[in-house]
Design a protein around this motif. Sequence first.
Motif, PDB file in Angstrom:
ATOM      1  N   TYR A  39      -2.711  -6.458   4.294  1.00  0.00           N
ATOM      2  CA  TYR A  39      -2.998  -5.208   5.364  1.00  0.00           C
ATOM      3  C   TYR A  39      -4.210  -5.743   6.278  1.00  0.00           C
ATOM      4  O   TYR A  39      -4.340  -5.244   7.207  1.00  0.00           O
ATOM      5  CB  TYR A  39      -3.220  -3.970   4.643  1.00  0.00           C
ATOM      6  CG  TYR A  39      -3.411  -2.862   5.440  1.00  0.00           C
ATOM      7  CD1 TYR A  39      -2.531  -2.144   6.334  1.00  0.00           C
ATOM      8  CD2 TYR A  39      -5.075  -2.502   5.491  1.00  0.00           C
ATOM      9  CE1 TYR A  39      -3.207  -1.252   7.164  1.00  0.00           C
ATOM     10  CE2 TYR A  39      -5.277  -1.345   6.140  1.00  0.00           C
ATOM     11  CZ  TYR A  39      -4.682  -0.597   6.979  1.00  0.00           C
ATOM     12  OH  TYR A  39      -4.869   0.348   7.855  1.00  0.00           O
ATOM     13  N   ALA A 103       0.522   1.311   7.613  1.00  0.00           N
ATOM     14  CA  ALA A 103       1.213   0.195   7.093  1.00  0.00           C
ATOM     15  C   ALA A 103       2.096   0.506   6.051  1.00  0.00           C
ATOM     16  O   ALA A 103       1.804   1.560   5.267  1.00  0.00           O
ATOM     17  CB  ALA A 103      -0.025  -0.932   6.779  1.00  0.00           C
ATOM     18  N   THR A 105       2.825  -0.142   2.445  1.00  0.00           N
ATOM     19  CA  THR A 105       2.166  -0.726   1.237  1.00  0.00           C
ATOM     20  C   THR A 105       2.996  -0.789   0.188  1.00  0.00           C
ATOM     21  O   THR A 105       3.788   0.427  -0.218  1.00  0.00           O
ATOM     22  CB  THR A 105       1.007   0.232   0.869  1.00  0.00           C
ATOM     23  OG1 THR A 105       0.176   0.515   2.045  1.00  0.00           O
ATOM     24  CG2 THR A 105       0.090  -0.086  -0.283  1.00  0.00           C
TER      25      THR A 105
END
Length: 176
Positions: A39, A103, A105
């Motif tokens: 990330y 994002a 995860t």
Amino acid sequence: MKQIKSLRLTIFWLTIIFIIVALFALTIGQSLPVYFKNYKTQSNFYYLIFTGLPFAILLTLFGTLKREHSKYKNWVIGTLTVLSAGFCFYILMFTMFTIGFGAWTNETILYRNKDDKNITINQQVFDVGALGYGGRRTVKLKPLFVIFQTVEYIDITKIDKAKWTYVNEEGDIHFP
């Protein structure tokens, strides 16, 4: 004089390459099933794109303003370039603050491939920072080069259990 001309051309073409990569990443690249593994790397890449694109547009002036052009043509090119950079900056800031960054995860690593331990089946959540979490998905992740991974949606009820080891490991979200 020749060195200055080659420096200007180098700056111009590197800028054009940066703009092409940025536009690809912000358009077509969004629909590809390829993601950054980390990330932080993803965040740094998009930060560079969002902050660098308006400046890259301005740097194209190194290749577009020429002595052979009339003053009027150079002023028009310069003015349009500056306006384009300002418009790009406005659109990118509007996009950043309205859509924001999120994002996928890894919440849990469910399975590891028996032949290649780097291939996993993960349960993921869409992390949108202070706004919490969005959707959930189950995906198969395969490494691609060093910093990327391919993502494929998968139904774990239909996998061949002989090829996978159930691991149920903690992902990127750590619980105390």
